[in-house]
Design an enzyme around this catalytic site. Structure first.
Site, PDB file in Angstrom:
ATOM      1  N   CYS A   2       0.847  -1.192   0.000  1.00 58.76           N
ATOM      2  CA  CYS A   2       0.000   0.000   0.000  1.00 58.76           C
ATOM      3  C   CYS A   2       0.883   1.242   0.000  1.00 58.76           C
ATOM      4  O   CYS A   2       1.891   1.288   0.700  1.00 58.76           O
ATOM      5  CB  CYS A   2      -0.943   0.090   1.186  1.00 58.76           C
ATOM      6  SG  CYS A   2      -2.125  -1.247   1.279  1.00 58.76           S
ATOM      7  N   ARG A  27       3.687  -0.239  -4.942  1.00 60.41           N
ATOM      8  CA  ARG A  27       3.434  -0.791  -3.605  1.00 60.41           C
ATOM      9  C   ARG A  27       2.072  -1.481  -3.513  1.00 60.41           C
ATOM     10  O   ARG A  27       1.771  -2.121  -2.509  1.00 60.41           O
ATOM     11  CB  ARG A  27       3.505   0.323  -2.555  1.00 60.41           C
ATOM     12  CG  ARG A  27       4.876   0.936  -2.413  1.00 60.41           C
ATOM     13  CD  ARG A  27       4.878   1.981  -1.333  1.00 60.41           C
ATOM     14  NE  ARG A  27       4.682   1.387  -0.031  1.00 60.41           N
ATOM     15  CZ  ARG A  27       5.670   1.124   0.818  1.00 60.41           C
ATOM     16  NH1 ARG A  27       6.904   1.400   0.507  1.00 60.41           N
ATOM     17  NH2 ARG A  27       5.414   0.577   1.983  1.00 60.41           N
ATOM     18  N   TRP A  70      -2.998  -2.433  -1.743  1.00 59.13           N
ATOM     19  CA  TRP A  70      -2.792  -3.870  -1.942  1.00 59.13           C
ATOM     20  C   TRP A  70      -3.697  -4.535  -0.920  1.00 59.13           C
ATOM     21  O   TRP A  70      -3.489  -4.403   0.283  1.00 59.13           O
ATOM     22  CB  TRP A  70      -1.330  -4.238  -1.696  1.00 59.13           C
ATOM     23  CG  TRP A  70      -1.019  -5.666  -2.047  1.00 59.13           C
ATOM     24  CD1 TRP A  70      -0.718  -6.151  -3.286  1.00 59.13           C
ATOM     25  CD2 TRP A  70      -0.975  -6.781  -1.150  1.00 59.13           C
ATOM     26  NE1 TRP A  70      -0.503  -7.505  -3.215  1.00 59.13           N
ATOM     27  CE2 TRP A  70      -0.652  -7.921  -1.921  1.00 59.13           C
ATOM     28  CE3 TRP A  70      -1.192  -6.942   0.211  1.00 59.13           C
ATOM     29  CZ2 TRP A  70      -0.528  -9.193  -1.365  1.00 59.13           C
ATOM     30  CZ3 TRP A  70      -1.063  -8.214   0.769  1.00 59.13           C
ATOM     31  CH2 TRP A  70      -0.737  -9.325  -0.028  1.00 59.13           C
ATOM     32  N   ASN A  96      -1.942   1.912   6.092  1.00 53.13           N
ATOM     33  CA  ASN A  96      -1.163   0.773   5.605  1.00 53.13           C
ATOM     34  C   ASN A  96      -0.876  -0.095   6.823  1.00 53.13           C
ATOM     35  O   ASN A  96      -0.428   0.412   7.842  1.00 53.13           O
ATOM     36  CB  ASN A  96       0.146   1.306   4.981  1.00 53.13           C
ATOM     37  CG  ASN A  96       0.996   0.201   4.379  1.00 53.13           C
ATOM     38  OD1 ASN A  96       0.549  -0.922   4.253  1.00 53.13           O
ATOM     39  ND2 ASN A  96       2.217   0.554   4.020  1.00 53.13           N
ATOM     40  N   GLY A  97      -1.141  -1.393   6.736  1.00 51.75           N
ATOM     41  CA  GLY A  97      -0.906  -2.267   7.882  1.00 51.75           C
ATOM     42  C   GLY A  97      -2.150  -3.088   8.165  1.00 51.75           C
ATOM     43  O   GLY A  97      -3.056  -3.162   7.326  1.00 51.75           O
ATOM     44  N   GLU A 477      15.487 -18.750  -8.063  1.00 50.65           N
ATOM     45  CA  GLU A 477      15.213 -17.344  -8.381  1.00 50.65           C
ATOM     46  C   GLU A 477      14.651 -17.232  -9.799  1.00 50.65           C
ATOM     47  O   GLU A 477      13.716 -16.467 -10.039  1.00 50.65           O
ATOM     48  CB  GLU A 477      16.508 -16.520  -8.213  1.00 50.65           C
ATOM     49  CG  GLU A 477      16.446 -15.073  -8.686  1.00 50.65           C
ATOM     50  CD  GLU A 477      15.413 -14.213  -7.960  1.00 50.65           C
ATOM     51  OE1 GLU A 477      14.820 -14.655  -6.963  1.00 50.65           O
ATOM     52  OE2 GLU A 477      15.183 -13.080  -8.428  1.00 50.65           O
ATOM     53  N   LYS A 481      11.044 -15.648 -10.716  1.00 51.93           N
ATOM     54  CA  LYS A 481      10.872 -14.544 -11.678  1.00 51.93           C
ATOM     55  C   LYS A 481       9.827 -14.927 -12.720  1.00 51.93           C
ATOM     56  O   LYS A 481       8.961 -14.149 -13.074  1.00 51.93           O
ATOM     57  CB  LYS A 481      12.196 -14.292 -12.369  1.00 51.93           C
ATOM     58  CG  LYS A 481      13.015 -13.109 -12.273  1.00 51.93           C
ATOM     59  CD  LYS A 481      12.959 -12.031 -11.305  1.00 51.93           C
ATOM     60  CE  LYS A 481      12.254 -12.163 -10.024  1.00 51.93           C
ATOM     61  NZ  LYS A 481      12.911 -11.675  -8.857  1.00 51.93           N
ATOM     62  N   GLU A 484       6.337 -14.890 -11.243  1.00 49.79           N
ATOM     63  CA  GLU A 484       5.874 -13.543 -10.919  1.00 49.79           C
ATOM     64  C   GLU A 484       5.392 -12.782 -12.136  1.00 49.79           C
ATOM     65  O   GLU A 484       4.355 -12.135 -12.082  1.00 49.79           O
ATOM     66  CB  GLU A 484       7.022 -12.726 -10.297  1.00 49.79           C
ATOM     67  CG  GLU A 484       7.310 -13.015  -8.863  1.00 49.79           C
ATOM     68  CD  GLU A 484       8.360 -12.072  -8.306  1.00 49.79           C
ATOM     69  OE1 GLU A 484       9.525 -12.170  -8.733  1.00 49.79           O
ATOM     70  OE2 GLU A 484       8.029 -11.246  -7.456  1.00 49.79           O
ATOM     71  N   HIS A 500      14.204 -37.868  -7.532  1.00 48.38           N
ATOM     72  CA  HIS A 500      13.596 -38.342  -6.287  1.00 48.38           C
ATOM     73  C   HIS A 500      12.096 -38.059  -6.254  1.00 48.38           C
ATOM     74  O   HIS A 500      11.483 -38.102  -5.187  1.00 48.38           O
ATOM     75  CB  HIS A 500      14.310 -37.718  -5.082  1.00 48.38           C
ATOM     76  CG  HIS A 500      15.744 -38.152  -4.992  1.00 48.38           C
ATOM     77  ND1 HIS A 500      16.111 -39.413  -4.593  1.00 48.38           N
ATOM     78  CD2 HIS A 500      16.888 -37.512  -5.326  1.00 48.38           C
ATOM     79  CE1 HIS A 500      17.434 -39.523  -4.654  1.00 48.38           C
ATOM     80  NE2 HIS A 500      17.919 -38.381  -5.104  1.00 48.38           N
TER      81      HIS A 500
HETATM   82  O1  M6R Z   1      12.312  -5.906   0.145  1.00 52.33           O
HETATM   83  P1  M6R Z   1      12.762  -7.305   0.355  1.00 52.33           P
HETATM   84  O2  M6R Z   1      14.051  -7.633  -0.354  1.00 52.33           O
HETATM   85  O3  M6R Z   1      12.842  -7.704   1.802  1.00 52.33           O
HETATM   86  O4  M6R Z   1      11.645  -8.194  -0.299  1.00 52.33           O
HETATM   87  C1  M6R Z   1      11.661  -9.580  -0.202  1.00 52.33           C
HETATM   88  C2  M6R Z   1      10.662 -10.199  -1.146  1.00 52.33           C
HETATM   89  O5  M6R Z   1       9.375  -9.754  -0.869  1.00 52.33           O
HETATM   90  C3  M6R Z   1      10.998  -9.891  -2.612  1.00 52.33           C
HETATM   91  O6  M6R Z   1      12.272 -10.323  -2.954  1.00 52.33           O
HETATM   92  C4  M6R Z   1       9.964 -10.573  -3.517  1.00 52.33           C
HETATM   93  O7  M6R Z   1      10.109 -11.960  -3.463  1.00 52.33           O
HETATM   94  C5  M6R Z   1      10.079 -10.053  -4.942  1.00 52.33           C
HETATM   95  N1  M6R Z   1       8.766  -9.967  -5.499  1.00 52.33           N
HETATM   96  C6  M6R Z   1      10.908 -10.936  -5.805  1.00 52.33           C
HETATM   97  O8  M6R Z   1      10.927 -10.526  -7.123  1.00 52.33           O
END
Ligand code: M6R
Length: 604
Positions: A2, A27, A70, A96-97, A477, A481, A484, A500
């Site tokens: 947010c 955000r 969000w 926010n929160g 990773e 990606k 996402e 396995h």
């Molecule tokens: O701000 P941070 O590095 O602590 O964030 C951690 C994760 O939320 C962040 O890496 C998230 O997984 C991303 N969407 C990855 O692309």
């Protein structure tokens, strides 16, 4: 998570608020809204553009608050969007929160005849402040928050006091911006850069009253705090696309520059050493640790995994890596001579922060690798290293991840040289790191092959990623990606693990992405690829330039330059990021703002 923005000054507020929201959109982008005293709140579902369309001409008023959401409690609908008002519409809040006891509070308010429109916890807070507001906004906010359990970054404004904003922080960031034509409040300093570089970060339990030319910060108990403004180092251009079609592409292409910025002044090539100023006060402790525990979430966690491999291999330091969302809740049995290192781009991730605080309670040394200067984690650690990657705007982390890997190489050099790494090896690593930006610059000049491959693999519904050793976390990773930004179902495993169980899923419709540079586990990876080919799964290999053998076992090969093994994960990451980007584009998706995500995860 947010975005919050507020302005009180001498200019018309609504365009300033909309512009602030655009910078904060990463955000959260489920819905957005603004409130200018004297007007009804205006809200829209979806991106800020939808809200902007509803405000064709600027609203009159030189103060206001705004929010981009969000969703946590309640669907992303207009009624659930912020700002929320009290019963009479005389004041509005953006929040926010999470208010954990909102249900009990809501019942109490309902019993007083207060009705609710939305399903949100934030509306409860608005109504609660409204019932307590008898002309002193600060007092109403303070009394309401005394009844609240949970987290908040909160901004409140009232119709009959349009020149005053009250803001408070507990667990969700709030930063004040001090500009010549007024003052601002934001959840993120990047949104303030268009107006000022002079900022003040609120701490948990602090409140502020902000007017056009005045601010006063106080604690929960009403004690005045005298806080001096800090200067943000980032420039406004850094939060703009600068000719790139998307932030994600810009940020991937920034990798060479990011590495330069991360290593600047920190590499002593002729001594084969690294110098990390932020860790100097704890250097003796650091180099004599029994164990380092790395904590992070998402990509930062995977960067920590790479850190573990290289710190153990080259520095001989035992390392554990923990997910922030697990470490904070489990029973940790730390060695007194261990340290906890939080890795985080935003410096605000709730689970990473909570883990850090729990390590502090155990009197452990706490360290950080943090990109966002002045963020909560940066301020709460005993010592740390800033990434200097600049603001990362795309929701999918790319350049920050590259920078995190780079810091781990520096840390390995720093600790390794104290724990037996030879000067020769140190020099080799340091020289390789110094040359890395140039190598990546050259590599990024031609990414056509990745685009071509992306077109082909965009049509699959699933993908499996494998790597070994240093490249196991890169496989994870890479799959993160892809998930996402393309919504393709992707999984990742260490190469040896497939047989396995998970190999059962593979067939001609389920491709494998194998990270297979020429290293000490190359032959093992080739065997894993052969096993997969026997099941007819298409194979895309990421391999070393000049490796002609790879073409014999893989359907497609993307070549990468060979560098020192400790640096190889940095290089293999780049085609992974570009593959996800180009597939996302091929599928016509909004790669900068994937569905259901937000950049900074400040809720638990
Ligand atoms: O701000 P941070 O590095 O602590 O964030 C951690 C994760 O939320 C962040 O890496 C998230 O997984 C991303 N969407 C990855 O692309």
């Amino acid at each position: 998570m947010c975005g919050i923005f507020g302005y009180v000054g001498s200019r018309t507020a609504s365009p300033i608020l909309l512009e602030g929201l655009r910078t904060l959109e990463y955000r959260g982008y489920d819905s957005a809204g603004i409130f200018i005293p004297g007007n009804a709140p205006i809200k829209a579902v979806g991106p800020i553009d939808n809200l902007a369309k509803k405000i064709e001409s600027p609203l009159s008023g030189t103060s206001g608050i705004a929010h981009t959401r969000w969703a946590t409690h309640g669907a992303p609908t207009e009624v659930n969007a912020h700002p929320h008002t009290d019963m009479s519409g005389s004041l509005a809040i953006v929040h926010n929160g999470i208010i954990e006891n909102f249900r009990q509070l809501k019942e109490g308010l309902k019993a007083q005849g207060i009705s609710f429109e939305s399903e949100t916890d934030s509306e409860v807070l608005a109504k609660l402040i409204g019932t307590l507001y008898k002309g002193d906004l600060l007092e109403a906010v303070r009394s309401a928050l005394a009844m609240v359990r949970g987290t908040y970054g909160l901004v409140v404004i009232a119709n009959n006091q349009p020149g005053t904003i009250v803001t408070a922080r507990m667990g969700s960031p709030i930063v004040l911006g001090l500009a010549s034509d007024g003052n601002l409040v934001s959840s993120d300093p990047s949104a303030l850069l268009a107006h000022t570089k002079d900022v003040i970060y609120l701490e948990d339990g602090e409140y502020a009253v902000v007017t056009k030319d005045f601010y006063q910060i106080m604690t929960l108990k009403g004690q005045k705090r005298d806080k001096k403004p800090e200067t943000v180092e980032w420039d406004v251009e850094e939060v703009q696309k600068q000719g790139y079609e998307h932030f994600m592409l810009k940020e991937i292409f920034e990798a060479p520059e990011v590495i330069k910025n991360t290593i600047r002044g920190r590499l002593l090539v002729d001594k084969g050493r690294a110098k990390l100023g932020g860790l100097e006060p704890v250097l003796d402790q650091l180099t004599s640790l029994n164990r380092l525990v790395i904590v992070g979430c998402g990509s930062a966690y995977y960067a920590g995994e790479v850190g573990r491999y290289i710190l153990e291999e080259y520095a001989g330091l035992p390392v554990d890596v923990e997910l922030g969302s697990e470490y904070r809740y489990k029973r940790n049995l730390p060695d007194k001579n261990s340290a906890v290192l939080a890795v985080t781009q935003s410096g605000e991730t709730a689970d990473t922060l909570a883990s850090l605080r729990s390590a502090k309670e155990q009197n452990l040394l706490t360290l950080g690798i943090v990109n966002a200067v002045g963020s909560t984690i940066a301020r709460e650690t005993d010592a740390g290293v800033y990434n200097h990657a600049g603001p990362e705007v795309a929701v999918a982390s790319t350049k920050a991840f590259i920078s995190q890997l780079t810091v781990f190489v520096l840390l390995t050099l720093l600790i390794g040289r104290e724990k037996g790494m030879t000067q020769e090896e140190g020099e080799e690593i340091a020289a390789g790191l110094e040359k890395l930006p140039e190598i990546l610059e050259k590599y990024l000049k031609d990414t056509k092959a990745i685009e071509v491959v992306a077109k082909k693999y965009a049509n699959y519904r699933d993908a499996m990623f494998i790597g070994r050793k240093f490249h196991t976390p890169i496989a994870y990773e890479g799959s993160l990606k892809l998930k996402e930004v393309t919504y393709i179902h992707a999984e990742a495993y260490a190469g040896g693990e497939l047989k396995h169980g998970s190999i059962a899923m593979l067939d001609e419709n389920f491709p494998l992405v194998a990270i297979v540079p020429k290293d000490d586990v190359y032959e093992k990876m080739i065997s894993n690829i052969e096993e997969v080919r026997a099941r007819k799964a298409p194979v895309l290999a990421i391999g070393t330039e000049g490796d002609a053998d790879l073409e014999k076992v893989a359907d497609d090969v993307l070549h990468i330059p060979k560098v020192h093994p400790i640096l190889q994960p940095v290089v293999t990451t780049v085609p992974m990021q570009l593959l996800a980007y180009y597939i996302g584009i091929e599928k016509g998706l909004n790669v900068d703002r994937p569905r259901n995500l937000a950049k900074s995860v400040t809720v638990e």
